[in-house]
Design a protein around this motif. Structure first.
Motif, PDB file in Angstrom:
ATOM      1  N   SER A  38       0.838  -1.179   0.000  1.00  0.00           N
ATOM      2  CA  SER A  38       0.000   0.000   0.000  1.00  0.00           C
ATOM      3  C   SER A  38       0.875   1.231   0.000  1.00  0.00           C
ATOM      4  CB  SER A  38      -0.905   0.020   1.238  1.00  0.00           C
ATOM      5  OG  SER A  38      -1.805  -1.059   1.206  1.00  0.00           O
ATOM      6  N   ARG A  50      -9.283   4.022  -2.471  1.00  0.00           N
ATOM      7  CA  ARG A  50      -8.173   3.149  -2.808  1.00  0.00           C
ATOM      8  C   ARG A  50      -8.193   2.848  -4.299  1.00  0.00           C
ATOM      9  NH1 ARG A  50      -6.538   0.741   2.384  1.00  0.00           N
ATOM     10  NH2 ARG A  50      -4.863  -0.259   1.214  1.00  0.00           N
ATOM     11  N   GLY A  52      -5.975   0.441  -7.141  1.00  0.00           N
ATOM     12  CA  GLY A  52      -4.975  -0.604  -7.301  1.00  0.00           C
ATOM     13  C   GLY A  52      -4.240  -0.484  -8.623  1.00  0.00           C
ATOM     14  N   GLN A  83      -5.203   6.267  -1.486  1.00  0.00           N
ATOM     15  CA  GLN A  83      -4.430   5.099  -1.054  1.00  0.00           C
ATOM     16  C   GLN A  83      -4.166   4.224  -2.274  1.00  0.00           C
ATOM     17  OE1 GLN A  83      -3.373   4.567   2.358  1.00  0.00           O
ATOM     18  NE2 GLN A  83      -3.914   6.725   2.177  1.00  0.00           N
ATOM     19  N   ASP A  85      -2.590   0.760  -3.864  1.00  0.00           N
ATOM     20  CA  ASP A  85      -2.129  -0.615  -3.644  1.00  0.00           C
ATOM     21  C   ASP A  85      -1.416  -1.067  -4.912  1.00  0.00           C
ATOM     22  OD1 ASP A  85      -3.298  -0.977  -1.045  1.00  0.00           O
ATOM     23  OD2 ASP A  85      -5.245  -1.114  -2.033  1.00  0.00           O
ATOM     24  N   TYR A  87       0.880  -3.945  -7.106  1.00  0.00           N
ATOM     25  CA  TYR A  87       1.213  -5.359  -7.271  1.00  0.00           C
ATOM     26  C   TYR A  87       1.972  -5.557  -8.578  1.00  0.00           C
ATOM     27  CZ  TYR A  87      -2.773  -5.606  -4.075  1.00  0.00           C
ATOM     28  OH  TYR A  87      -3.641  -5.404  -3.024  1.00  0.00           O
ATOM     29  N   GLN A  99      -3.980 -11.466  -6.954  1.00  0.00           N
ATOM     30  CA  GLN A  99      -3.774 -10.070  -6.604  1.00  0.00           C
ATOM     31  C   GLN A  99      -5.033  -9.239  -6.830  1.00  0.00           C
ATOM     32  OE1 GLN A  99      -0.317  -9.264  -9.023  1.00  0.00           O
ATOM     33  NE2 GLN A  99       1.116  -9.792  -7.383  1.00  0.00           N
ATOM     34  N   THR A 102      -7.176  -9.846  -3.877  1.00  0.00           N
ATOM     35  CA  THR A 102      -6.674  -9.091  -2.727  1.00  0.00           C
ATOM     36  C   THR A 102      -7.084  -7.626  -2.826  1.00  0.00           C
ATOM     37  OG1 THR A 102      -4.780 -10.574  -2.511  1.00  0.00           O
ATOM     38  CG2 THR A 102      -4.601  -8.425  -1.447  1.00  0.00           C
ATOM     39  N   ALA A 103      -6.953  -7.051  -4.022  1.00  0.00           N
ATOM     40  CA  ALA A 103      -7.322  -5.651  -4.218  1.00  0.00           C
ATOM     41  C   ALA A 103      -8.806  -5.429  -3.952  1.00  0.00           C
ATOM     42  CB  ALA A 103      -6.971  -5.209  -5.638  1.00  0.00           C
ATOM     43  N   THR A 105     -10.666  -7.269  -1.958  1.00  0.00           N
ATOM     44  CA  THR A 105     -10.850  -7.427  -0.513  1.00  0.00           C
ATOM     45  C   THR A 105     -10.447  -6.162   0.237  1.00  0.00           C
ATOM     46  OG1 THR A 105     -10.462  -9.810  -0.662  1.00  0.00           O
ATOM     47  CG2 THR A 105     -10.179  -8.792   1.504  1.00  0.00           C
ATOM     48  N   LYS A 106      -9.402  -5.490  -0.243  1.00  0.00           N
ATOM     49  CA  LYS A 106      -8.950  -4.255   0.396  1.00  0.00           C
ATOM     50  C   LYS A 106      -9.905  -3.092   0.171  1.00  0.00           C
ATOM     51  CE  LYS A 106      -3.928  -4.914   0.568  1.00  0.00           C
ATOM     52  NZ  LYS A 106      -2.623  -4.347   0.164  1.00  0.00           N
ATOM     53  N   ASP A 108     -10.481  -1.610  -3.051  1.00  0.00           N
ATOM     54  CA  ASP A 108     -10.102  -0.719  -4.141  1.00  0.00           C
ATOM     55  C   ASP A 108     -11.330  -0.384  -4.996  1.00  0.00           C
ATOM     56  OD1 ASP A 108      -7.599  -1.051  -3.148  1.00  0.00           O
ATOM     57  OD2 ASP A 108      -6.722  -1.917  -4.958  1.00  0.00           O
TER      58      ASP A 108
END
Length: 361
Positions: A38, A50, A52, A83, A85, A87, A99, A102-103, A105-106, A108
């Motif tokens: 991040s 966010r 990504g 923010q 993120d 990868y 990935q 994950t993005a 889930t975060k 984005d």
């Protein structure tokens, strides 16, 4: 050709600093290529937003040295507090799919996605779409319901490469034979480069051997070139089409080992390619100014993150993806660089200094 604006000087300086750390090789970038991190500026009115950035690999110098810092700089400039993120998939399509998960889930809101495999990423793009997350296809047009696409005119890239190779072969090109070493079969750009080059080369020169090179791998390209020399005979090879500079490095090594000095194309204006052009072991490269591409993608991502629909000022073109979607796009015109215009292109734009290349401007 588009040049960096004065306000972009900080981004250029940042990229140059990163390049200095990576010019010797890709090892350090590769070691962290599959991890996410991040970034961005803490606090501010956009601190909950966010975005990504998902890049495909680090064997090609551009992604870590230029695309990443340019994208981050423009996102922070246009959306302070965002923010970010980041990868890098390390050329592994399965890793990139993870990935994306994950993005999402975060949390984005927008993904700037340069796909390792444009077809296999389709399910991930669909997953993002279903979650209300916008996807900006960057440099390569991913399949699935992407919202925007920013890249270069890839057919034009191939045509410019093919024309440069024919010119280097001379007026008797029809009596000569070349080897074509194309890019990865999972990269839709590679198919367009190949089609553009063949639209110029077919019927004008004999293509003795042709390869599609998985993952754009320089070592594989080296082996393919060595195999072509064995099959055709060194005396019967008059030129080589290489789809990018990374592969051209491996090809140049194979040519040198066989005592061959023939025209060789490239793409991406990597520093080592500029040095080969100066040394005479590579004929040309395609300069695709990364800053305008990164700026355009970041500007589109910011508008999407703000709930806006980017207009034709940002996305004036249309491209159809492999899965049939018509995608609002921006296609930037590439430029041929050879020994005659190094100073007026990559040096003038601040991509490299003359000293880095080993020339005097």
């Amino acid at each position: 050709m588009q040049h960096p604006r004065p306000a972009q000087a900080a981004g250029i300086a940042l990229a140059a600093a990163v390049l200095a750390a990576t010019a010797a090789g890709c090892g350090s970038a590769k070691s962290a290529s599959k991890s996410g991190s991040s970034g961005g500026t803490a606090g501010g009115s956009n601190s909950s937003t966010r975005i990504g950035i998902l890049l495909p690999e680090s064997k090609t110098t551009r992604y870590e040295a230029f695309d990443k810092p340019y994208l981050e700089a423009e996102l922070n400039a246009k959306m302070p507090g965002v923010q970010i993120d980041y990868y890098n998939a390390g050329q592994d399509a399965t890793v990139q799919q993870t990935q994306v998960d994950t993005a999402l889930t975060k949390g984005d809101k927008v993904l700037i996605l340069d796909a390792v495999d444009s077809k296999s990423i389709q399910a991930s793009v669909q997953k993002a779409h279903d979650a209300g997350v916008k996807v900006v296809a960057y440099d390569r047009l991913a399949q699935g319901p992407v919202d925007a696409y920013v890249s270069f005119d890839n057919m034009k890239v191939g045509q410019l490469q093919g024309t440069a190779l024919l010119n280097a072969l001379g007026s008797d090109a029809a009596s000569k034979q070349i080897v074509m070493i194309n890019g990865s079969p999972t990269d839709p750009n590679a198919a367009q480069f190949k089609a553009g080059a063949q639209s110029v080369l077919n019927g004008k020169v004999k293509i003795g051997k042709e390869y599609d090179t998985p993952n754009w791998d320089p070592n594989t390209a080296n082996q393919e070139m060595a195999g072509a020399i064995t099959a055709l005979g060194a005396a019967n090879i008059n030129g080589v089409y290489s789809a990018n500079d990374g592969m051209a490095a491996g090809i140049a090594t194979a040519l040198s080992a066989s005592g061959l000095h023939v025209p060789l194309t490239g793409q991406d204006a990597q520093l080592d390619a500029m040095q080969r052009i100066e040394a005479g072991t590579q004929t040309m490269t395609i300069y695709k100014p990364y800053k305008p591409e990164a700026d355009a993608a970041a500007d589109v991502a910011v508008e999407l993150a703000q709930g806006k629909t980017p207009g034709t000022d940002l996305l004036p073109d249309k491209q159809t993806s492999g899965s049939g979607q018509s995608v609002p796009s921006k296609l930037i015109t590439p430029t041929v660089v050879d020994k005659s215009n190094v100073c007026s292109t990559v040096v003038k734009d601040g991509l490299y200094t003359a000293a880095q290349i080993g020339i005097t401007c």
